[in-house]
Design an enzyme around this catalytic site. Structure first.
Site, mmCIF file in Angstrom:
data_model
loop_
_atom_site.group_PDB
_atom_site.id
_atom_site.type_symbol
_atom_site.label_atom_id
_atom_site.label_comp_id
_atom_site.label_asym_id
_atom_site.label_seq_id
_atom_site.Cartn_x
_atom_site.Cartn_y
_atom_site.Cartn_z
ATOM 1 N N HIS A 280 0.865 -1.183 0.000
ATOM 2 C CA HIS A 280 0.000 0.000 0.000
ATOM 3 C C HIS A 280 0.900 1.231 0.000
ATOM 4 O O HIS A 280 1.652 1.471 0.954
ATOM 5 C CB HIS A 280 -0.924 0.019 1.222
ATOM 6 N N CYS A 281 0.831 2.009 -1.061
ATOM 7 C CA CYS A 281 1.701 3.179 -1.217
ATOM 8 C C CYS A 281 0.981 4.421 -0.713
ATOM 9 O O CYS A 281 -0.089 4.786 -1.212
ATOM 10 C CB CYS A 281 2.097 3.352 -2.683
#
Length: 427
Positions: A280-281
């Site tokens: 998850h960026c």
């Protein structure tokens, strides 16, 4: 006759229902379902009054009170818009205010620059760990990244271009690089490969069917993270006995109520499963998965090329007759005027951000070369099942590694529909 007689009363009742009054540009429906006005944003806030009283009297404020105050502020922070005031995410505001202030203060003196540019990464990491620990979505990093691009470009146009060292061709190249970054980011923020819940399945802890996730990666059916159902025990799909193999239990997601394919994971921040989830960026406020991993790598590569090019042009303008590396550490007279000092401070800020993105880009290239995702790397390190090389920089799980060329070929075909051979070819 019976049908006609039954239709008329329905139309009459529908006509008698009072219609909702349209909202003006400054009105909105608050979280309590009541009509409110933007001008009343500071009215009737008992929690804020109590918190201020305790702060003035040097008493401690309870964490629950702080959370209620933040919820109230985020609900009342609106901007006038057509058909009702629009809600503004409070996490996008700090970068818009703090970044220009910090960079301009840092350009006053060399020592101030060292202190400010050292504290900025520390504050960003602190906020990241705070939100990551609470598993919350935030637009802070996306706002910081986009505003940093815009502000660096603004300083370049105001302080560097007028000096006459940057021609129209170089400026056009830098501008094209900036637009390519924005296009790649828009593509990277699209659906990373969300797994759809089966038709008619219900979300655990709720009585309605699961809905499709929104365009920003948020699941409308799940709502905000604070309203999620408590974590359930891992249980198999309907019809599978309790003594099923462990692999079936691992592939079954109790949150999304579906069987996950290989390499798919459930994101606790987005609240949904993603195909071939990498991580998850926070910089794009979305997951990196099967459908947007290529766009994510493209955005990183274009950003690095554009940032290095802009840093080179700026240093060549304010520190003439010096190499780029030398000008970074020795540029006499750069603090003589405020314009050069601001440009030099922005260069160092860009260098810090570029170094961080270059490290992420390097890790991504290594993982792709070994056909492993960042999620699989973290799991292998926890379970001590991966082979570590170069002091842990490389982690090879060996499960999907098929060689350098085949790994990159597989990455280049991510998200492509599978090719079905005709029946005569199979025969």
């Amino acid at each position: 006759m019976t049908q006609k007689g039954g239709v008329k009363p329905g139309k009459k009742n529908k006509a008698e229902e009072p219609e909702l009054e349209p909202l003006c540009c400054c009105e909105y429906i608050d979280r309590n379902g009541e009509k409110n006005h933007v001008a009343a944003c500071l009215c009737d806030c008992q929690d804020l009054d109590d918190g201020c009283d305790r702060w003035i009297t040097c008493k401690s404020v309870q964490p629950e009170t702080c959370e209620r105050i933040m919820d109230t502020v985020s609900d009342r922070l609106r901007i006038p818009w057509l058909r009702g005031a629009k809600k503004v995410n409070i996490s996008i505001i700090p970068p818009l205010i703090l970044l220009p202030v910090f960079l301009r203060v840092a350009s006053w003196h060399f020592l101030l620059g060292v202190v400010v540019l050292t504290s900025l990464p520390v504050l960003a990491l602190w906020y990241y760990y705070l939100t990551h620990r609470r598993k919350e979505q935030t637009l802070f990093f996306l706002s910081l990244g986009l505003f940093s691009l815009g502000y660096m470009y603004y300083v370049f146009l105001q302080e560097v271009v007028p000096r006459g060292r940057v021609g129209p061709t170089r400026l056009a190249l830098l501008t094209c690089g900036l637009f390519l970054i924005l296009l790649a980011l828009c593509r990277a923020k699209k659906n990373p490969g969300y797994l759809r819940s089966p038709a008619g399945s219900e979300r655990p802890g709720s009585g309605g069917p699961a809905e499709r996730p929104g365009p920003g990666g948020q699941d409308k059916a799940r709502g905000p993270l604070s309203s999620r159902a408590p974590r359930e025990e891992l249980r198999g799909p309907p019809g599978v006995p309790a003594g099923s193999p462990a692999k079936v239990k691992e592939d079954w997601c109790a949150k999304c109520q579906l069987v996950r394919p290989a390499r798919a994971w459930h994101c606790r921040i987005c609240g949904i499963c993603v195909r071939r989830m990498d991580h998850h960026c926070v910089w794009i406020n979305s997951c990196v998965g099967e459908s947007n991993h290529q766009a994510f790598i493209l955005a990183l590569s274009v950003f690095l090329l554009t940032s290095v090019y802009g840093i080179t042009l700026t240093l060549d303008t304010i520190c003439r007759d010096r190499s780029v590396f030398t000008a970074l550490f020795y540029c006499p007279g750069v603090y003589a005027d405020y314009s050069s000092a601001l440009a030099f401070t922005c260069v160092w800020y860009s260098v810090i951000v570029t170094a961080g993105m270059a490290y992420i880009f390097l890790i991504q290239l290594i993982n792709i070369s070994y056909n492993v995702t960042e999620r699989e790397v973290q799991q292998a390190l926890r379970q001590k099942t991966g082979r570590r090389l170069l002091c842990g920089l490389i982690v090879d799980t060996g499960q999907y590694n098929r060689g350098f060329l085949r790994n990159w070929h597989q990455f280049s075909t991510l998200g492509a529909p599978p090719f079905h051979h005709p029946a005569e070819d199979i025969v």
